[in-house]
Structures are given as structure tokens and as C-alpha cells.
Motif scaffolding. Structure first.
Motif, PDB file in Angstrom:
ATOM      1  N   HIS A   1      52.330  32.685  70.183  1.00  0.00           N
ATOM      2  CA  HIS A   1      52.638  32.988  71.580  1.00  0.00           C
ATOM      3  C   HIS A   1      53.495  31.878  72.202  1.00  0.00           C
ATOM      4  CE1 HIS A   1      52.300  34.159  75.732  1.00  0.00           C
ATOM      5  NE2 HIS A   1      51.748  32.986  76.027  1.00  0.00           N
TER       6      HIS A   1
ATOM      7  N   SER B   1      52.676  39.446  73.387  1.00  0.00           N
ATOM      8  CA  SER B   1      51.981  38.397  72.637  1.00  0.00           C
ATOM      9  C   SER B   1      50.797  37.826  73.411  1.00  0.00           C
ATOM     10  CB  SER B   1      52.943  37.273  72.259  1.00  0.00           C
ATOM     11  OG  SER B   1      53.305  36.493  73.380  1.00  0.00           O
TER      12      SER B   1
ATOM     13  N   TYR C   1      61.821  32.690  74.742  1.00  0.00           N
ATOM     14  CA  TYR C   1      62.122  33.477  75.939  1.00  0.00           C
ATOM     15  C   TYR C   1      62.725  32.591  77.031  1.00  0.00           C
ATOM     16  CZ  TYR C   1      61.491  36.449  80.036  1.00  0.00           C
ATOM     17  OH  TYR C   1      61.702  37.163  81.180  1.00  0.00           O
TER      18      TYR C   1
ATOM     19  N   LEU D   1      57.112  32.210  70.965  1.00  0.00           N
ATOM     20  CA  LEU D   1      57.790  33.329  71.622  1.00  0.00           C
ATOM     21  C   LEU D   1      58.126  33.002  73.082  1.00  0.00           C
ATOM     22  CD1 LEU D   1      55.771  36.352  70.209  1.00  0.00           C
ATOM     23  CD2 LEU D   1      58.159  35.783  69.734  1.00  0.00           C
ATOM     24  N   PHE D   2      57.204  32.350  73.781  1.00  0.00           N
ATOM     25  CA  PHE D   2      57.448  31.986  75.179  1.00  0.00           C
ATOM     26  C   PHE D   2      58.582  30.960  75.289  1.00  0.00           C
ATOM     27  CE2 PHE D   2      56.610  29.442  78.997  1.00  0.00           C
ATOM     28  CZ  PHE D   2      56.678  30.440  79.946  1.00  0.00           C
TER      29      PHE D   2
ATOM     30  N   GLU E   1      57.374  38.893  73.529  1.00  0.00           N
ATOM     31  CA  GLU E   1      56.741  37.851  74.339  1.00  0.00           C
ATOM     32  C   GLU E   1      55.754  38.473  75.318  1.00  0.00           C
ATOM     33  OE1 GLU E   1      55.502  35.217  77.149  1.00  0.00           O
ATOM     34  OE2 GLU E   1      56.823  36.855  77.746  1.00  0.00           O
TER      35      GLU E   1
END
Length: 116
Positions: A50, A22, A57, A53-54, A19
Motif C-alpha cells: 500500500h 489497496s 500515486y 502504491l501511495f 491505490e
């Protein structure tokens, strides 16, 4: 640290590095590539990668918050690190330390040197 907390912390640490990289690697590179060439079609998929992934996270961060009972300040700090470019690299370093400290504390409790 129990096994559920340790695994939640480990999952957060595993996603923090991809993350963190990215944003600069995908979005900044894609923006620069789009500006200097006619390649416009790359930005939507790179942005989606992105974003995924965020989102993962943030979900893992909330999981750690619940299981590890972190204070809100720490959770907000790790969220802020995820928003700042390359901030997640520092967050990954901190997560490694928290994970190692948890393992050391669990071993000490198991050996009976520290009371739970």
C-alpha cells in the motif's frame, strides 16, 4: 493537451484504481485477519504494498501538476481522495473525464475547429 501531459494524466489514472483499492482491500482485510487469527506476518508486506502504491500515486500526481498546470486546489483534492478509503474510485472517475476532455480538445485543435 500535448502528449507528455496526456501520458502523465494516463499514468496517474492507471495507478489511481490500484491505490484506491489497496487501502481497504489490503490493510483493512489484513487488520481483520490479524485480529481474528494468529496471522501477524501479513501486515508488514501488505502495508509496504500500500505504501509503494501511495508513493507512486503521489509522484504521478506531482508530475501531472507540473505538466498539466493544475491549480493547487485540484491537486490537494486528488491527494485528499487518495487518503480517504474508496475516495480514489471517485478520483479515477474524474481522471477519466479529464483525460477524455483533453483528447476531445486535442482533436478539435488538430482539426482546426478550436484555436489553441
Amino acid at each position: 493537451m500535448d502528449i507528455k501531459t496526456a501520458s502523465a494524466l494516463h499514468r496517474l489514472r492507471l495507478i489511481s484504481l490500484p491505490e484506491a483499492l489497496s487501502f481497504p482491500a489490503l490493510l483493512i482485510f489484513g487488520s481483520l485477519l490479524m485480529r481474528v487469527s494468529d496471522i501477524d506476518f501479513l501486515m508488514p508486506p501488505l502495508g509496504m504494498i500500500h505504501g509503494i502504491l501511495f508513493t507512486i500515486y503521489v509522484v504521478f500526481l506531482l508530475d501531472v501538476w507540473i505538466k498539466a498546470k493544475w491549480p493547487l486546489k485540484r491537486v490537494a483534492f486528488f491527494f485528499l481522495l487518495a487518503v480517504i478509503p474508496f475516495g480514489g474510485l471517485y478520483g479515477d472517475k474524474l481522471l477519466k473525464q479529464y483525460e477524455a476532455d483533453g483528447v476531445i480538445a486535442a482533436r478539435a485543435r488538430r482539426e482546426g475547429t478550436v484555436s489553441a
